[in-house]
Design an enzyme around this catalytic site. Structure first.
Site, PDB file in Angstrom:
ATOM      1  N   ASP A 113       0.845  -1.194   0.000  1.00 26.64           N
ATOM      2  CA  ASP A 113       0.000   0.000   0.000  1.00 26.64           C
ATOM      3  C   ASP A 113       0.879   1.240   0.000  1.00 26.64           C
ATOM      4  O   ASP A 113       2.071   1.182   0.308  1.00 26.64           O
ATOM      5  CB  ASP A 113      -0.934   0.005   1.206  1.00 26.64           C
ATOM      6  N   GLU A 178       0.166  -0.640   5.770  1.00 29.03           N
ATOM      7  CA  GLU A 178       1.189  -0.057   6.643  1.00 29.03           C
ATOM      8  C   GLU A 178       1.045   1.452   6.736  1.00 29.03           C
ATOM      9  O   GLU A 178       1.226   2.045   7.797  1.00 29.03           O
ATOM     10  CB  GLU A 178       2.582  -0.429   6.121  1.00 29.03           C
TER      11      GLU A 178
END
Length: 471
Positions: A113, A178
């Protein structure tokens, strides 16, 4: 936390030249894979299209399966931890291969991500269109941290080219949130406790001292972030009719937030601690070169500059929900919400830092303003145990790959789950590496990865896998 050099020349890894050739031959494919991932806008934040995070995970899984090395490759969503445990986190990729013949197991972590793009007008090229300029590939996630994902895959591929089918155990964990607080990671660590219980854990989410000098990160600040709402009125009122007698929420917010810092910009919150440690030479000129600080703007804080970043707390207001200038009217604003983001020095627990912060804010809120908190995220700081053989090995292979001795460094940013890894897997040796450099501009417009450094990082990890295989 000094930047240190190895005391003696590092021994060469057997067949290192073959690994160097294999990595070089595979670099075009690795760049193409990274470019493909950059094109997927996999932002896990609320308000973004989470189907893109799923698409990114599926692509990482596809690349992992293509290696032919893993016995299992899954795209997995698990519940987030805490009171919202009925809510699923974002898709992660978990790929596993069991060790053979008593060989060690290595867990390779990165996240697929990315941060939101921000204002596209600040980008020199489109954020999700990978663009090569000079030696750098630009695009959101090109460095943080899709380069980490691809570096893991490319290192395994180079290992296969030189040594064939590995006997070491390999686990790939590509997280999907994250940048949004790793909200389901503790669930993953518990669910995959047996698979993740490795001898060595490589977290490829940090950087190097420069494009020429490699580093292993040995210290990370923790993080405390929350939304804070100030309310003083039940409804908006005319500022001309009541201004000067009735406090609006913006006034309360500005006056309260200003108390968080001393006049020099250092943190003024009692109970937030600092850490005393030696730091390397790092002057104001280097700070300006790496950050784009305007010539007329001055650095904040006190003490050694790099110590302020590695070993002292910091507080930033990263967002404000209030009327825009375009929508401004002559109105006393009843409620304002801000995002408070604090960095916690190594040695202090994030929970204690939060209590100090919220206690300070409540004590300094003027005019009886009501304060409400939501969206709390906590991440622990971390200090790496550098006494193990894996730390010595990774410093040696980094030195081989970059042609300069590896150094130990701290990082002002946070990777909160590393403390959770250390708590759940106390026997694992944790290595924090990465491909970023001071010009990568992670989280900022014009994020990029330096491709020669990317190649060297792949080589270093391939050499590390080879050393594990020889144990």
């Amino acid at each position: 936390m000094p930047v240190t050099e190895p005391s003696a020349a590092a021994p060469a890894t057997p067949r290192a030249d073959e690994f160097r050739e294999a990595v070089a031959a595979g670099l075009p494919a690795a760049i193409a894979e990274l470019s493909g991932l950059v094109r997927i806008p996999s932002v896990a934040w609320d308000g973004f299209d989470h189907s893109q995070v799923r698409a990114s995970a599926e692509r990482v899984a596809e690349l992992a399966r293509a290696l032919g090395v893993f016995e299992s490759v899954e795209v997995v969503q698990l519940p987030i931890a805490g009171p919202d445990a009925d809510v699923l986190g974002q898709p992660a990729v978990v790929a596993t291969r069991a060790a053979r013949g008593g060989k060690p197991t290595i867990l390779l972590y990165a996240h697929h991500d990315v941060q939101p793009p921000g204002d596209e007008a600040d980008w020199h090229s489109k954020p999700y269109e990978p663009t090569l300029r000079g030696d750098r590939l630009y695009g959101r996630g090109a460095a943080d941290d899709k380069a980490g994902v691809v570096a893991h895959l490319a290192a395994i591929r180079a290992y296969q080219t030189v040594l064939g089918d590995p006997e070491i155990g390999i686990v790939l964990y590509a997280e999907g949130e994250e940048e949004f607080g790793s909200r389901s990671i503790t669930t993953f660590l518990d669910h995959y406790r047996e698979q993740f219980d490795a001898d060595v854990i490589v977290v490829a989410d940090s950087g190097n001292w420069s494009i020429d000098v490699p580093a292993i990160t040995v210290g990370l600040r923790g993080a405390v972030a929350f939304n804070l709402r100030f309310t003083t009125l039940e409804h908006a009122s005319h500022s001309g009719m009541f201004g000067g007698a009735v406090p609006d929420a913006m006034l309360a917010a500005i006056r309260t937030l200003d108390t968080l810092w001393n006049a020099d910009g250092s943190v003024a919150v009692a109970g937030l601690s600092s850490r005393e440690a030696e730091t390397p030479a790092y002057d104001e000129a280097q700070l300006r070169a790496e950050t784009g600080l305007l010539p007329e703007a001055q650095p904040i804080g006190h003490g050694a500059i790099i110590g302020r970043i590695w070993n002292q707390p910091a507080i930033t207001i990263t967002g404000i929900d209030a009327p825009s200038v375009r929508d401004a009217s002559n109105t006393l604003v009843p409620s304002v919400r801000v995002r408070v983001s604090a960095r916690v020095a190594p040695g202090q627990r994030a929970e204690d830092a939060y209590e100090a912060l919220i206690g300070h804010l409540r004590a300094h809120a003027p005019y009886g303003a009501r304060l409400e908190v939501d969206g709390l995220d906590l991440g622990q700081p971390f200090l790496v145990d550098t006494s193990g053989w894996a730390v010595a090995d990774v410093k040696e292979v980094l030195g081989e790959a970059f042609g300069n001795p590896a150094v130990e460094m701290g990082v002002g940013g946070s990777i909160p789950f590393i403390a959770a890894l250390a708590e759940r897997f106390p026997n694992a040796q944790i290595l924090v590496t990465g491909v970023e450099d001071p010009d990568s501009r992670a989280h900022s417009p014009n994020e990029s990865v330096h491709l020669p450094s990317f190649e060297k990082a792949i080589l270093a990890e391939a050499l590390l896998l080879a050393r594990l295989g020889a144990r």
